[in-house]
Enzyme design. Structure first.
Site, PDB file in Angstrom:
ATOM      1  N   ASP A  41     -10.296  -5.465  -0.675  1.00  0.00           N
ATOM      2  CA  ASP A  41      -9.246  -4.938   0.192  1.00  0.00           C
ATOM      3  C   ASP A  41      -9.891  -4.119   1.305  1.00  0.00           C
ATOM      4  O   ASP A  41     -10.547  -3.110   1.037  1.00  0.00           O
ATOM      5  CB  ASP A  41      -8.317  -4.053  -0.656  1.00  0.00           C
TER       6      ASP A  41
ATOM      7  N   ASP B  71       0.842  -1.200   0.000  1.00  0.00           N
ATOM      8  CA  ASP B  71       0.000   0.000   0.000  1.00  0.00           C
ATOM      9  C   ASP B  71       0.873   1.245   0.000  1.00  0.00           C
ATOM     10  O   ASP B  71       1.712   1.417   0.892  1.00  0.00           O
ATOM     11  CB  ASP B  71      -0.884   0.024   1.259  1.00  0.00           C
TER      12      ASP B  71
HETATM   13  C1  DX5 Z   1      -6.323   0.471   3.203  1.00  0.00           C
HETATM   14  C2  DX5 Z   1      -5.362  -0.462   2.490  1.00  0.00           C
HETATM   15  C3  DX5 Z   1      -5.498  -1.898   2.851  1.00  0.00           C
HETATM   16  C4  DX5 Z   1      -5.227  -2.249   4.264  1.00  0.00           C
HETATM   17  C5  DX5 Z   1      -5.848  -3.562   4.569  1.00  0.00           C
HETATM   18  O1  DX5 Z   1      -6.163   1.759   2.699  1.00  0.00           O
HETATM   19  O2  DX5 Z   1      -5.551  -0.367   1.101  1.00  0.00           O
HETATM   20  O3  DX5 Z   1      -4.694  -2.703   1.995  1.00  0.00           O
HETATM   21  O4  DX5 Z   1      -3.881  -2.331   4.564  1.00  0.00           O
HETATM   22  O5  DX5 Z   1      -5.720  -3.766   5.933  1.00  0.00           O
HETATM   23  P1  DX5 Z   1      -6.788  -4.608   6.759  1.00  0.00           P
HETATM   24  O6  DX5 Z   1      -6.774  -5.995   6.210  1.00  0.00           O
HETATM   25  O7  DX5 Z   1      -6.285  -4.504   8.138  1.00  0.00           O
HETATM   26  O8  DX5 Z   1      -8.142  -3.951   6.565  1.00  0.00           O
HETATM   27 ZN    ZN Z   2      -4.538  -1.892  -0.217  1.00  0.00          ZN
END
Ligand code: DX5
Ligand code: ZN
Length: 221
Positions: free
Chosen positions: A174, A36
Site C-alpha cells: 500500500d 483508509d
Molecule cells: C496511505 C494510505 C494509502 C493511500 C494509497 O496512508 O494507506 O492507502 O491511499 O494511495 P496511493 O496509491 O496514492 O499511494
Molecule cells: Zn491504506
C-alpha cells in the site's frame, strides 16, 4: 510460481462529495475497496467519519478492506468487522493486544490483517503469522495518497514472503502502487495491491484497475 492476485483500489483520493458513485465506478472490477481510516493521531490526516464509513460498508457492491490508521485499534478494529468490513487491518504499532484483537475481528466473520509501517521490522512480528490472514507492508509512510513508492521496502516484502512460504496468507502492499511499480512489488512477493491515486487520477479508473491486474498477473515462470 504464479499466485492469485488482488487489486484493491483506495478511495482516499476519490471525490468524497460523490463517494458512493466513485465506488460504483470501480466496484465490478475490484476485489475489495480499500477504505483508509485516520484519527489524526496515528497519522496526520482524517478521511471518513464513522457514520460515512458505515454507509460505505453497507452500500458498496464490492467487499470493504478497511485499513485503520488509528491509535485505538484494539477497540476500533472489531467495530469495523462488526459493521460488515470483510477485511480489517490494524497497525502493529497501534495495537496493544494483537492476538486478542485479531480474534475479535475474526469473530465477526472478517479477515484480520496486520499492517507494518516502513520503519517497523516484520521479523519482530513473525510470531503472529499463523494467527492472521494478511500482512500489509506499507510502501509509504501512512498519511496521504500520492506519495512515492519506497523501493527500499522491496526487501521487507521479500522477507515477508520468505517467512510466510506457501501458507495461504496474503501480502498486501500500500503506497505508490502504479503501472510503474506493481510488477516489482509482485516480483518481491506481494499478491494484494492497493492503488489510490493511480486509479482515481486516471481518466478511466475501471480501465486502470484492469491494467494493473493485467500487469500483476504477467508472471514470468
Ligand atoms: C496511505 C494510505 C494509502 C493511500 C494509497 O496512508 O494507506 O492507502 O491511499 O494511495 P496511493 O496509491 O496514492 O499511494
Ligand atoms: Zn491504506
Amino acid at each position: 510460481m504464479s499466485r492469485e492476485i488482488r487489486i484493491n483500489p483506495s478511495i482516499l483520493n476519490a471525490d468524497h462529495d460523490h463517494i458512493h458513485e466513485e465506488i460504483a465506478r470501480i466496484a465490478k472490477v475490484s476485489d475489495y475497496i480499500h477504505l483508509d481510516i485516520f484519527d489524526n493521531k496515528f497519522a496526520p490526516n482524517f478521511s471518513f467519519d464513522w457514520k460515512l464509513a458505515q454507509e460505505i460498508i453497507s452500500r458498496s457492491e464490492a467487499p470493504i478492506d478497511a485499513h485503520l490508521m488509528v491509535c485505538d485499534a484494539d477497540y476500533i478494529g472489531p467495530q469495523y468487522a462488526e459493521a460488515g468490513a470483510k477485511s480489517v487491518t490494524v497497525h502493529v504499532e497501534a495495537t496493544h493486544n494483537i492476538s486478542q484483537t485479531v480474534k475479535n475481528i475474526r469473530s465477526h466473520g472478517a479477515r484480520a490483517s496486520l499492517a507494518i509501517k516502513p520503519r517497523t521490522s516484520i521479523d519482530d512480528y513473525s510470531q503472529y503469522i499463523d494467527e492472521v490472514d494478511m500482512f500489509l507492508i506499507m510502501t509509504v509512510e501512512p498519511g496521504f495518497g500520492g506519495q512515492k513508492f519506497m523501493t527500499e521496502m522491496l526487501e521487507k516484502i521479500s522477507r515477508t514472503r520468505e517467512l510466510i512460504g506457501n501458507r495461504p496468507i496474503w501480502i498486501q502492499v500500500d503506497g505508490g502502487i502504479s503501472q510503474e511499480t506493481i510488477e516489482i512489488a509482485r516480483d518481491a512477493g506481494a499478491d494484494t495491491f492497493v492503488a489510490g491515486s493511480a486509479v482515481f487520477r486516471s481518466l478511466d479508473p475501471a480501465a486502470m484497475v484492469e491494467s494493473l491486474r493485467q500487469l500483476a498477473s504477467n508472471v514470468k515462470d
